[in-house]
Write a protein that holds these residues in place. Structure first.
Motif, mmCIF file in Angstrom:
data_model
loop_
_atom_site.group_PDB
_atom_site.id
_atom_site.type_symbol
_atom_site.label_atom_id
_atom_site.label_comp_id
_atom_site.label_asym_id
_atom_site.label_seq_id
_atom_site.Cartn_x
_atom_site.Cartn_y
_atom_site.Cartn_z
ATOM 1 N N TYR A 55 0.631 -1.072 -0.089
ATOM 2 C CA TYR A 55 0.263 0.295 0.050
ATOM 3 C C TYR A 55 0.790 1.012 0.062
ATOM 4 N N PRO A 56 0.820 1.939 -1.642
ATOM 5 C CA PRO A 56 2.225 3.009 -1.563
ATOM 6 C C PRO A 56 1.641 4.177 -0.119
ATOM 7 N N GLY A 57 2.238 4.748 0.310
ATOM 8 C CA GLY A 57 1.900 5.748 1.459
ATOM 9 C C GLY A 57 2.092 5.067 2.713
ATOM 10 N N MET A 58 1.052 3.850 2.800
ATOM 11 C CA MET A 58 0.743 3.682 4.118
ATOM 12 C C MET A 58 2.204 3.002 4.576
ATOM 13 N N LYS A 61 5.119 5.000 5.933
ATOM 14 C CA LYS A 61 4.307 5.346 7.157
ATOM 15 C C LYS A 61 4.785 4.654 8.109
ATOM 16 N N ALA A 122 3.204 -3.620 8.708
ATOM 17 C CA ALA A 122 3.146 -3.371 6.852
ATOM 18 C C ALA A 122 2.556 -4.138 6.663
ATOM 19 N N PRO A 123 1.995 -2.801 5.037
ATOM 20 C CA PRO A 123 1.179 -3.576 4.053
ATOM 21 C C PRO A 123 1.593 -3.858 3.296
#
Lengths: 152, 83
Positions: A55-58, A61, A122-123
């Motif tokens: 999940y790009p971004g998450m 993070k 982490a996703p």
């Protein structure tokens, strides 16, 4: 500004290059690294390749949060997390974790904490191709328990 | 507008990776949004009923009672398996 090196990429990574980066300071007496690879079996199936979705971004993070938590718990100097996405074949490197510290106990513990948390927080999702066809890898209770053990 | 994303098995089973919805009563919380989407048809109901389904609001994992407001990004996905 965090000095952590956190990368999510399709390209492979070089362990000697990453090691050099982590081991650069003479104040550190301990460098611990971990590499996760594509292995040839899972749940009794013969695995030929894996595709990692995220999940790009998450993802970035969460990896930064995990790195911050490790730094709160142990006195670390360098910290690197590299996770690949896309399709990887048998034997290829998937993930790299590396930390340096003055003493080995902190470095070992932080490295294990980072991989335990990464695997459960982490996703990233693994789609596996084996002799039985293609299927999503199920989350393992043992991984959840390993992450929970750090919270006790 | 609420931006909704789906990942991994959830994306594959639904056949959609993203959609947008107008903010309103049916999107007041993560659970309300899930129920609104589940009412589309049997397939959506089945996939979104999984007790293993996770939800993130604005790229942070959260509870089903988390409020959602206009402009939020909500993602539904299965338990993670990286590393």
């Amino acid at each position: 500004m965090s000095q952590d090196r956190i990368l999510v990429q399709t390209a492979d990574f070089s362990v000697p290059e990453e090691y050099q980066r982590i081991a650069a300071d003479n104040q550190d007496g301990a460098v611990v690294t971990f590499v996760g690879k594509v292995r040839d079996f899972n749940e009794g199936n013969q695995v030929s390749d894996l595709t990692l979705e995220h999940y790009p971004g998450m993802t970035e993070k969460v990896l930064e949060q995990i790195a911050d938590q490790a730094r709160e718990r142990w006195p670390l100097n360098h910290l690197t997390i590299i996770h690949r996405v896309g399709t990887m074949h048998l034997g290829e490197q998937i993930v790299f974790i590396g930390v340096s510290s003055a003493h080995r106990k902190a470095a070992f513990a932080a490295c294990e904490f980072l991989i335990d948390f990464l695997k459960t927080k982490a996703p990233f999702w693994k789609l596996e191709t084996s002799d039985k066809g293609q299927g999503w890898v199920e989350a393992r209770d043992a991984d959840d328990q390993a992450a929970k053990a750090w919270e006790q | 507008m609420i931006n909704v994303l789906f990942f991994a098995q959830v994306r594959e089973l639904l056949g959609e990776s993203s959609l947008t919805l107008d903010a309103g009563e049916g999107t007041a919380t993560a659970d309300a949004l899930r129920q609104t989407l589940a009412s589309r048809n049997d397939k959506w109901a089945r996939v979104l009923a999984s007790d293993k389904l996770l939800v993130a609001v604005n790229q942070t994992l959260c509870h089903w009672h988390t409020p959602i407001k206009d402009g939020d990004e909500v993602a539904f996905f299965p338990p993670v398996t990286g590393g």
